[in-house]
Scaffold this active site. Sequence first.
Site, PDB file in Angstrom:
ATOM      1  N   LYS A 173     -56.002 -32.250 -22.396  1.00 41.09           N
ATOM      2  CA  LYS A 173     -57.467 -32.375 -21.826  1.00 41.09           C
ATOM      3  C   LYS A 173     -58.234 -33.092 -22.983  1.00 41.09           C
ATOM      4  O   LYS A 173     -58.265 -32.635 -23.993  1.00 41.09           O
ATOM      5  CB  LYS A 173     -57.640 -30.989 -21.413  1.00 41.09           C
ATOM      6  CG  LYS A 173     -56.892 -30.524 -20.334  1.00 41.09           C
ATOM      7  CD  LYS A 173     -57.216 -29.138 -20.053  1.00 41.09           C
ATOM      8  CE  LYS A 173     -56.886 -28.051 -20.945  1.00 41.09           C
ATOM      9  NZ  LYS A 173     -57.006 -26.758 -20.834  1.00 41.09           N
ATOM     10  N   THR A 204     -68.924 -23.558 -18.559  1.00 39.87           N
ATOM     11  CA  THR A 204     -67.810 -24.031 -18.567  1.00 39.87           C
ATOM     12  C   THR A 204     -66.771 -23.020 -19.054  1.00 39.87           C
ATOM     13  O   THR A 204     -65.561 -23.253 -19.273  1.00 39.87           O
ATOM     14  CB  THR A 204     -67.567 -25.102 -19.601  1.00 39.87           C
ATOM     15  OG1 THR A 204     -68.116 -24.703 -20.818  1.00 39.87           O
ATOM     16  CG2 THR A 204     -68.234 -26.433 -19.082  1.00 39.87           C
ATOM     17  N   GLY A 206     -63.901 -20.497 -18.675  1.00 33.34           N
ATOM     18  CA  GLY A 206     -62.751 -20.283 -17.833  1.00 33.34           C
ATOM     19  C   GLY A 206     -62.264 -21.579 -17.267  1.00 33.34           C
ATOM     20  O   GLY A 206     -61.455 -21.449 -16.353  1.00 33.34           O
ATOM     21  N   THR A 207     -62.877 -22.756 -17.510  1.00 33.48           N
ATOM     22  CA  THR A 207     -62.353 -24.092 -16.974  1.00 33.48           C
ATOM     23  C   THR A 207     -60.911 -24.396 -17.218  1.00 33.48           C
ATOM     24  O   THR A 207     -60.251 -24.789 -16.538  1.00 33.48           O
ATOM     25  CB  THR A 207     -63.108 -25.324 -17.568  1.00 33.48           C
ATOM     26  OG1 THR A 207     -63.324 -25.098 -18.706  1.00 33.48           O
ATOM     27  CG2 THR A 207     -64.464 -24.997 -16.874  1.00 33.48           C
ATOM     28  N   GLY A 208     -60.311 -23.995 -18.377  1.00 32.22           N
ATOM     29  CA  GLY A 208     -59.063 -24.216 -18.859  1.00 32.22           C
ATOM     30  C   GLY A 208     -58.057 -23.309 -17.985  1.00 32.22           C
ATOM     31  O   GLY A 208     -57.160 -23.941 -17.440  1.00 32.22           O
ATOM     32  N   CYS A 209     -58.483 -22.015 -18.042  1.00 30.22           N
ATOM     33  CA  CYS A 209     -57.691 -21.508 -17.229  1.00 30.22           C
ATOM     34  C   CYS A 209     -57.763 -21.611 -15.667  1.00 30.22           C
ATOM     35  O   CYS A 209     -56.436 -21.530 -14.901  1.00 30.22           O
ATOM     36  CB  CYS A 209     -58.354 -19.760 -17.172  1.00 30.22           C
ATOM     37  SG  CYS A 209     -58.495 -18.891 -18.628  1.00 30.22           S
TER      38      CYS A 209
END
Length: 275
Positions: A173, A204, A206-209
């Site tokens: 990412k 933003t 928790g966006t990766g989760c």
Amino acid sequence: MNTALTIAGSDSGGGAGIQADLKTFAANGVFGMSVITAVTAQNTMEVRSVQDIHLSIIKDQIDAVFEDIPVDAVKIGMLSSTATVALIAENMKKYKPFHIVLDPVMVSKGGSHLLQKEAIEALIEKLIPLASIVTPNIPEAEVLTGQVIEGEEDMIAASKQIVGLGAKAVLLKGGHLQGEPNDLFYDSETTLWIKGKRIETKNTHGTGCTLSSAIAANLAKGMSLEEAIHRGKQYITTAIQYSLSLGSGHGPANHFYELYKNAGYLGMESEVSNR
């Protein structure tokens, strides 16, 4: 109904970890299950404390799910310790889920370390070789590879190195770099840039989760890896675009925006119109 299992830590603030994963599974049309590896006391501003779940309880959770309910995909997030990493790897070898999405969660948005430094090598040696896809951000990829990543050529080199560690594919990412948040998909045969649009918001958390869970949900429904990633990217972009200004720090993504919109939720349209 298709199913997905998340193996990760709990976020008391509800924006990341197990809570974000289960919301994402539901929003993307699969039945979600969970194995909690750690309990964190956190909100939009900080992680106050972390307590690892006892290994025997983690193992019992895994066995309880796999021995009774079909698992179409697994998403692995926060694992914290070397012992937890080893246990998860052992059980993934035992149960052999067809899809494993590994999100190498290392540091929270507030800067707290969620993966112990001594556990990083175990993650590289034991879990990356089992992964259908690994979804690191730039700082995580730098830790995994030992490389400094400053541009697209560096992203390509790092992705090749991660696949070289045994992963079938990687989605690196690009949101931490300047410019648009373009992500790189690489699987030894394909090098594909997935274009993104930068949204100016601090919300933003928790966006990766959420992205890794959306990919897992899409794989559980039978999509190809590339389609699962494209659909996941669309989902997280909308969730960030209509994110929720909750708390005083990094607010959460809006996991159920489409559901609320389709249900005619009063207040949602006025919120959207003010953006």
